[in-house]
Design an enzyme around this catalytic site. Structure first.
Site, PDB file in Angstrom:
ATOM      1  CG  ASP A 165      -1.802   1.224   1.303  1.00 14.53           C
ATOM      2  OD1 ASP A 165      -2.941   1.141   0.814  1.00 14.53           O
ATOM      3  OD2 ASP A 165      -1.361   2.278   1.820  1.00 14.53           O
ATOM      4  CE1 TYR A 197       0.855   7.748   2.497  1.00 17.74           C
ATOM      5  CE2 TYR A 197       1.291   5.488   1.852  1.00 17.74           C
ATOM      6  CZ  TYR A 197       0.500   6.420   2.496  1.00 17.74           C
ATOM      7  OH  TYR A 197      -0.635   6.011   3.146  1.00 17.74           O
ATOM      8  CE  LYS A 229      -3.658   4.833   0.901  1.00 16.46           C
ATOM      9  NZ  LYS A 229      -2.230   4.486   0.835  1.00 16.46           N
ATOM     10  CG  HIS A 255      -4.424   9.970   0.624  1.00 14.23           C
ATOM     11  ND1 HIS A 255      -3.096   9.884   0.307  1.00 14.23           N
ATOM     12  CD2 HIS A 255      -4.527   9.497   1.885  1.00 14.23           C
ATOM     13  CE1 HIS A 255      -2.422   9.398   1.330  1.00 14.23           C
ATOM     14  NE2 HIS A 255      -3.274   9.153   2.308  1.00 14.23           N
ATOM     15  CB  ILE A 311      -1.897  -1.819   5.269  1.00 15.09           C
ATOM     16  CG1 ILE A 311      -2.812  -0.639   5.673  1.00 15.09           C
ATOM     17  CG2 ILE A 311      -2.525  -2.577   4.117  1.00 15.09           C
ATOM     18  CD1 ILE A 311      -2.913   0.436   4.611  1.00 15.09           C
ATOM     19  CE  LYS A 335       6.845   3.416   8.543  1.00 10.90           C
ATOM     20  NZ  LYS A 335       7.215   4.390   9.599  1.00 10.90           N
ATOM     21  CB  SER A 336       7.776  -2.298  10.487  1.00 14.92           C
ATOM     22  OG  SER A 336       9.007  -2.295  11.195  1.00 14.92           O
ATOM     23  NE  ARG A 374       9.879  -2.874  16.382  1.00 12.03           N
ATOM     24  CZ  ARG A 374      10.099  -1.638  16.829  1.00 12.03           C
ATOM     25  NH1 ARG A 374       9.804  -0.601  16.063  1.00 12.03           N
ATOM     26  NH2 ARG A 374      10.606  -1.428  18.028  1.00 12.03           N
ATOM     27  CG  ASN A 418       4.145  -6.180  12.374  1.00 15.07           C
ATOM     28  OD1 ASN A 418       4.072  -6.397  13.574  1.00 15.07           O
ATOM     29  ND2 ASN A 418       4.498  -5.004  11.879  1.00 15.07           N
TER      30      ASN A 418
END
Length: 276
Positions: free
Chosen positions: A46, A51, A76, A109, A229, A231-232, A237, A241
């Site tokens: 995603d 971003y 997005k 978005h 979703i 995030k790392s 991690r 996850n």
């Protein structure tokens, strides 16, 4: 390798229920975490124009050795590009940066209610969908009122609404509306941006299952039926996850976690946010 279960969207397209988010990871840094995620078994990435890392995401997917059909890619439309013609141009730019011919899911978005351009923007997404340039279209951060308006004035019901959702913001009313109208609920900041990892209720449940607080929260999302979703950028991690399929929370534990709902947001309120 664990296979992530899919959610079937309202047009028959299937999306992995657990994906990998890349918010706040810049283009120069995003390739490695996406590589690790894909190697771990994630098959949904995603991203978003805002971003600033679509190019790196595309590079990581191409370098993974996976077939294009094996990776579900979401992006997005950013706020400054709302409007019919500007949406079409922004989509072209997103696809150029990603290096893709067809996008799996494209979202508006934010609704930006004061600007009042999300309906014409939605009609541009409908055109992209009808033209086969995107497999599914949806929205992000839309309220019930926003959703009703595009459903009334548009021709296609959104496949997804991606919203802030975590145990401090359970979004029961919005999730119920989604369920009644065939809209999948996707959670951004599913771990509450880390604020929930020290919660004693979650800690106790995590200890009982021999898993981490983050894994318990993600398991809660999956059992609720949400798409999550996390995030790392840390490989350990990212892998941890993903390790959320070997245990199950009881109904009582699910209720305890949902009872942490405090209406607490860590991101902007979509009713008032009009940032560009």
């Amino acid at each position: 390798m664990t296979t992530v279960p899919d959610i079937t969207l309202n047009n028959g397209v299937r999306i992995p229920q657990l994906g990998f988010g890349v918010w706040q990871v810049d283009d120069a840094e995003v390739v490695e975490p996406v590589r690790v995620a894909l190697e771990t078994g994630y098959r949904s990435i995603d991203t978003a124009a805002a971003y600033g890392n679509e190019r790196g995401v595309g590079e990581a997917i191409r370098a993974s050795g996976l077939e294009r059909s094996e990776v579900f890619v979401t992006s997005k439309l950013w706020n400054s590009d709302q409007g019919y013609d500007t949406t079409m141009r922004a989509f072209d730019a997103t696809m150029e940066r990603l290096g893709l011919d067809v996008l799996d899911l494209y979202l508006i978005h934010w609704p930006l209610p004061e600007r009042g351009t999300y309906v014409e923007t939605w009609k541009a997404l409908e055109r992209l969908y009808v033209d086969g340039r995107v497999r599914a279209i949806g929205v992000s951060n839309f309220t019930v009122d926003n959703l009703r308006r595009i459903m009334d004035e548009g021709g296609i019901v959104p496949a997804v609404n991606q919203i802030e959702l975590h145990p401090n913001l359970v979004q029961t009313e919005l999730r119920d509306f989604h369920a009644r109208n065939g809209i999948a609920t996707e959670a951004w900041s599913p771990l509450g941006q880390g604020h929930l990892l020290d919660d004693p209720v979650i800690g106790r449940i995590a200890e009982a299952h021999g898993h981490t607080p983050a894994q318990v929260i993600l398991r809660w999302h999956l059992q609720l039926g949400n798409i999550a979703i996390p995030k790392s950028v840390t490989p350990e991690r990212i892998r941890a996850n993903f390790n959320v399929f070997g245990f199950e929370l009881s109904e009582a534990e699910m209720g305890e976690i949902s009872a942490l709902d405090a209406g607490r947001r860590f991101g902007p309120d979509p009713v008032t946010f009009n940032g560009v």
